[in-house]
Design a protein around this motif. Structure first.
Motif, PDB file in Angstrom:
ATOM      1  N   LYS A  30      12.719  -1.423   8.116  1.00  0.00           N
ATOM      2  CA  LYS A  30      13.825  -1.954   7.123  1.00  0.00           C
ATOM      3  C   LYS A  30      13.184  -2.171   5.893  1.00  0.00           C
ATOM      4  O   LYS A  30      14.047  -1.824   4.661  1.00  0.00           O
ATOM      5  N   GLY A  31      11.984  -2.612   6.182  1.00  0.00           N
ATOM      6  CA  GLY A  31      11.186  -2.780   4.550  1.00  0.00           C
ATOM      7  C   GLY A  31      10.809  -1.301   4.058  1.00  0.00           C
ATOM      8  O   GLY A  31      10.653  -1.522   2.778  1.00  0.00           O
ATOM      9  N   ASN A  32      10.607  -0.387   4.675  1.00  0.00           N
ATOM     10  CA  ASN A  32      10.400   0.876   4.303  1.00  0.00           C
ATOM     11  C   ASN A  32      11.054   1.953   5.014  1.00  0.00           C
ATOM     12  O   ASN A  32      10.672   2.504   6.148  1.00  0.00           O
ATOM     13  N   LEU A  33      12.184   2.526   4.417  1.00  0.00           N
ATOM     14  CA  LEU A  33      13.223   3.444   4.931  1.00  0.00           C
ATOM     15  C   LEU A  33      12.519   4.881   5.323  1.00  0.00           C
ATOM     16  O   LEU A  33      13.011   5.385   6.281  1.00  0.00           O
ATOM     17  N   ASN A  34      11.496   4.992   4.704  1.00  0.00           N
ATOM     18  CA  ASN A  34      10.766   6.344   4.808  1.00  0.00           C
ATOM     19  C   ASN A  34       9.591   6.269   5.705  1.00  0.00           C
ATOM     20  O   ASN A  34       8.929   7.247   6.071  1.00  0.00           O
ATOM     21  N   LEU A  58       5.062  14.995  10.775  1.00  0.00           N
ATOM     22  CA  LEU A  58       5.028  13.737   9.869  1.00  0.00           C
ATOM     23  C   LEU A  58       5.612  14.329   8.597  1.00  0.00           C
ATOM     24  O   LEU A  58       5.212  15.288   8.228  1.00  0.00           O
ATOM     25  N   LYS A  59       6.647  13.963   8.406  1.00  0.00           N
ATOM     26  CA  LYS A  59       7.797  14.334   7.330  1.00  0.00           C
ATOM     27  C   LYS A  59       7.816  13.464   5.807  1.00  0.00           C
ATOM     28  O   LYS A  59       7.530  12.230   5.996  1.00  0.00           O
ATOM     29  N   ASP A  60       7.947  13.975   4.970  1.00  0.00           N
ATOM     30  CA  ASP A  60       8.044  13.231   3.728  1.00  0.00           C
ATOM     31  C   ASP A  60       9.543  12.669   3.488  1.00  0.00           C
ATOM     32  O   ASP A  60      10.244  12.716   4.292  1.00  0.00           O
ATOM     33  N   LYS A  61       9.964  11.919   2.320  1.00  0.00           N
ATOM     34  CA  LYS A  61      11.023  11.180   2.355  1.00  0.00           C
ATOM     35  C   LYS A  61      12.211  12.210   2.183  1.00  0.00           C
ATOM     36  O   LYS A  61      13.540  11.863   2.444  1.00  0.00           O
ATOM     37  N   ASP A  62      12.167  13.708   1.999  1.00  0.00           N
ATOM     38  CA  ASP A  62      13.288  14.569   1.753  1.00  0.00           C
ATOM     39  C   ASP A  62      13.310  15.345   3.133  1.00  0.00           C
ATOM     40  O   ASP A  62      13.938  16.139   3.548  1.00  0.00           O
ATOM     41  N   GLY A  63      12.596  14.883   4.451  1.00  0.00           N
ATOM     42  CA  GLY A  63      12.660  15.396   5.552  1.00  0.00           C
ATOM     43  C   GLY A  63      11.866  16.562   5.602  1.00  0.00           C
ATOM     44  O   GLY A  63      11.983  17.328   6.661  1.00  0.00           O
ATOM     45  N   GLU A 101       0.912  -1.116  -0.116  1.00  0.00           N
ATOM     46  CA  GLU A 101       0.036   0.045  -0.199  1.00  0.00           C
ATOM     47  C   GLU A 101       0.937   1.397   0.086  1.00  0.00           C
ATOM     48  O   GLU A 101       0.227   2.516  -0.078  1.00  0.00           O
ATOM     49  N   GLN A 102       2.062   1.096   0.139  1.00  0.00           N
ATOM     50  CA  GLN A 102       3.106   2.314   0.098  1.00  0.00           C
ATOM     51  C   GLN A 102       2.701   3.079   1.146  1.00  0.00           C
ATOM     52  O   GLN A 102       2.471   4.466   1.106  1.00  0.00           O
ATOM     53  N   ILE A 103       2.703   2.769   2.459  1.00  0.00           N
ATOM     54  CA  ILE A 103       2.142   3.595   3.324  1.00  0.00           C
ATOM     55  C   ILE A 103       3.534   4.684   3.951  1.00  0.00           C
ATOM     56  O   ILE A 103       4.501   3.957   4.022  1.00  0.00           O
ATOM     57  N   ASP A 104       3.057   5.596   4.292  1.00  0.00           N
ATOM     58  CA  ASP A 104       4.170   6.623   4.753  1.00  0.00           C
ATOM     59  C   ASP A 104       4.088   6.500   6.132  1.00  0.00           C
ATOM     60  O   ASP A 104       5.089   7.088   6.822  1.00  0.00           O
ATOM     61  N   PRO A 159      13.868   7.162  23.236  1.00  0.00           N
ATOM     62  CA  PRO A 159      15.106   7.691  22.867  1.00  0.00           C
ATOM     63  C   PRO A 159      15.993   6.884  21.564  1.00  0.00           C
ATOM     64  O   PRO A 159      16.317   7.591  20.451  1.00  0.00           O
ATOM     65  N   LEU A 160      16.049   5.545  21.805  1.00  0.00           N
ATOM     66  CA  LEU A 160      16.639   4.659  20.705  1.00  0.00           C
ATOM     67  C   LEU A 160      15.812   4.717  19.221  1.00  0.00           C
ATOM     68  O   LEU A 160      16.249   4.781  18.244  1.00  0.00           O
ATOM     69  N   LEU A 161      14.677   4.549  19.543  1.00  0.00           N
ATOM     70  CA  LEU A 161      13.685   4.326  18.351  1.00  0.00           C
ATOM     71  C   LEU A 161      13.341   5.583  17.656  1.00  0.00           C
ATOM     72  O   LEU A 161      13.133   5.642  16.520  1.00  0.00           O
ATOM     73  N   GLU A 162      13.524   6.836  18.287  1.00  0.00           N
ATOM     74  CA  GLU A 162      13.107   8.086  17.625  1.00  0.00           C
ATOM     75  C   GLU A 162      14.273   8.226  16.485  1.00  0.00           C
ATOM     76  O   GLU A 162      13.770   8.889  15.471  1.00  0.00           O
ATOM     77  N   SER A 163      15.310   7.687  16.438  1.00  0.00           N
ATOM     78  CA  SER A 163      16.274   7.733  15.302  1.00  0.00           C
ATOM     79  C   SER A 163      15.818   6.982  14.025  1.00  0.00           C
ATOM     80  O   SER A 163      16.328   7.218  13.173  1.00  0.00           O
ATOM     81  N   SER A 164      15.062   6.175  14.415  1.00  0.00           N
ATOM     82  CA  SER A 164      14.470   5.300  13.195  1.00  0.00           C
ATOM     83  C   SER A 164      13.083   5.733  12.683  1.00  0.00           C
ATOM     84  O   SER A 164      12.274   5.054  12.236  1.00  0.00           O
ATOM     85  N   ASN A 165      12.457   6.998  13.283  1.00  0.00           N
ATOM     86  CA  ASN A 165      11.384   7.710  12.935  1.00  0.00           C
ATOM     87  C   ASN A 165      10.253   6.711  13.834  1.00  0.00           C
ATOM     88  O   ASN A 165       9.063   6.592  13.031  1.00  0.00           O
ATOM     89  N   ILE A 166      10.461   6.244  14.763  1.00  0.00           N
ATOM     90  CA  ILE A 166       9.519   5.582  15.662  1.00  0.00           C
ATOM     91  C   ILE A 166       9.436   6.213  16.821  1.00  0.00           C
ATOM     92  O   ILE A 166      10.218   6.607  17.437  1.00  0.00           O
ATOM     93  N   HIS A 167       8.033   6.713  16.924  1.00  0.00           N
ATOM     94  CA  HIS A 167       7.654   7.660  18.076  1.00  0.00           C
ATOM     95  C   HIS A 167       6.756   6.889  19.083  1.00  0.00           C
ATOM     96  O   HIS A 167       5.662   6.578  18.532  1.00  0.00           O
TER      97      HIS A 167
END
Length: 416
Positions: free
Chosen positions: A72-76, A127-132, A38-41, A97-105
């Protein structure tokens, strides 16, 4: 941005004492594939990740393995998780603190500032796009406990008024950070008004204090584009509004959900609202089964059970079975007889649902007994009335004889 809303996973839950690890693995594997197809963001998980506040090590490993595989399956991909009433807020937040570096809040706690006021900024996730570039904002609100929300002393319902004030102040704080073209969505784990609940919701997730913990749709500002709710296990809209929704639990929580389709919600988030909203059905890896379809005599039930297919090699996917029996009195050997009939069958006995004939005038009158009459009642009279009320039959002579014998022995013991 494309968003997927899910909630109420209850990892670690037992279904009538059966472990559900296989089912949760199947769901999470399916969800990983869906995030990619589904190309989820943005993935929103609105509370009750775990079934217990102190989950097992295997449950915790399953959850964090999923998060690792998802990014890992969707870096963005961005993931926003809030705590539910079943979760330990502090435990869920511990790797934050560790997970936020992976865009997990992960938002479990409502933090306070030094002056005691609520720190709404800690609940606001860009919420950011692939360009930040920040494209939208998520107001991530966990399950609110006493002390988390403002106290509205003059309100008739201090809880609902306090929660409404919380969301209003949080929305205003979000508006102060956003630009004009950036939409806002929010999350919540609560009991909304006029929800359609399953029997599990009514017994486990029920509102307390006569329903005062119900929140109306008006608590959410009209400019919030989507409200992702958790807590009630049946997917539904709130207040007739498409953008305020419970997505429901991904796994069946009771036999009342036999014909219910479990789902996640997917939609496109745009500046002016949402579009392309759809429900995606979650495949059921372990089905529910009722035999017979209606309560029947024990003889009919045994015959029906004997017709079930033989067990295969994959026992972990064998259906959960509810057996429905109609009895006209107590049946001490009931479970043994049913288990014997099910020997070698491709089902797992989860529940025996017994019903008894109902008297025609049951519930129409309420008998009252005066204090003097109560003293005159004998134990066997009370026993006979209770038996008649439950089974709609007179007490069998053999059972009455045993009861009288027991009461005589009690009376003799008291006299001594």
């Amino acid at each position: 941005m494309k968003v997927l809303h899910t909630a109420d996973w209850h990892i670690g839950q037992l279904f009538h004492e059966y472990d559900r690890t296989y089912e949760h693995h199947q769901f999470l594997d399916w969800l990983l594939e869906t995030l990619i197809s589904e190309q989820i963001d943005v993935l929103l998980i609105s509370g009750d990740v775990f079934d217990l506040s102190n989950p097992s090590a295997s449950s915790v490993k399953m959850f964090y393995s999923f998060l690792n595989n998802a990014v890992k399956g969707n870096l963005n991909l961005q993931i926003v998780i809030t705590a539910g009433n079943h979760d330990s807020a502090a435990r869920l937040e511990s790797p934050k603190p560790l997970l936020e570096s992976s865009n997990i809040h992960i938002i479990g706690l409502v933090e306070k500032k030094e002056d005691g006021s609520i720190d709404y900024a800690k609940l606001i996730i860009p919420l950011k796009d692939k360009d930040g570039t920040t494209k939208a904002w998520c107001l991530a609100v966990p399950f609110l406990r006493m002390g988390d929300y403002p106290v509205i002393a003059e309100a008739g319902n201090s809880y609902s008024a306090g929660v409404a004030a919380f969301y209003a102040e949080a929305y205003n704080s979000t508006c102060a950070n956003k630009q004009a073209n950036q939409p806002i969505i929010c999350m919540g784990h609560l009991h909304a008004q006029q929800t359609d609940m399953t029997d599990v919701d009514q017994s486990v997730e029920r509102a307390i204090m006569g329903g005062v913990e119900c929140i109306g749709a008006m608590a959410f500002h009209e400019n919030i584009r989507y409200v992702a709710l958790g807590h009630i296990h049946k997917a539904q809209r709130i207040g007739g509004k498409d953008h305020i929704r419970y997505c429901g639990s991904p796994l069946p929580m009771s036999f009342s959900e036999l014909n219910y389709k479990h789902q996640v919600i997917v939609f496109d988030l745009e500046e002016q609202g949402i579009s392309n909203l759809k429900a995606i059905e979650v495949p059921i890896s372990v089905p529910l089964k009722r035999v017979p379809s209606v309560h029947s005599t024990l003889t009919e039930v045994i015959n029906a059970l004997q017709q079930l297919p033989a067990a295969g090699s994959d026992l972990q996917s064998a259906p959960y079975l509810e057996v429905r029996v109609l009895l006209d009195g107590p049946e001490p050997g009931l479970r043994h007889k049913i288990e014997t009939a099910l020997s070698g069958k491709n089902v797992r006995l989860a529940k025996i649902d017994v019903k008894y004939p109902v008297a025609a005038d049951a519930g129409n009158t309420t008998a009252t007994v005066s204090e003097d009459n109560l003293r005159e009642l004998q134990p066997q009279d009370v026993f006979a009335k209770v038996y008649q009320a439950k089974y709609n039959n007179a007490v069998p002579a053999e059972l009455l004889q045993l009861f009288n014998q027991a009461t005589q022995e009690v009376a003799q013991t008291v006299a001594e």
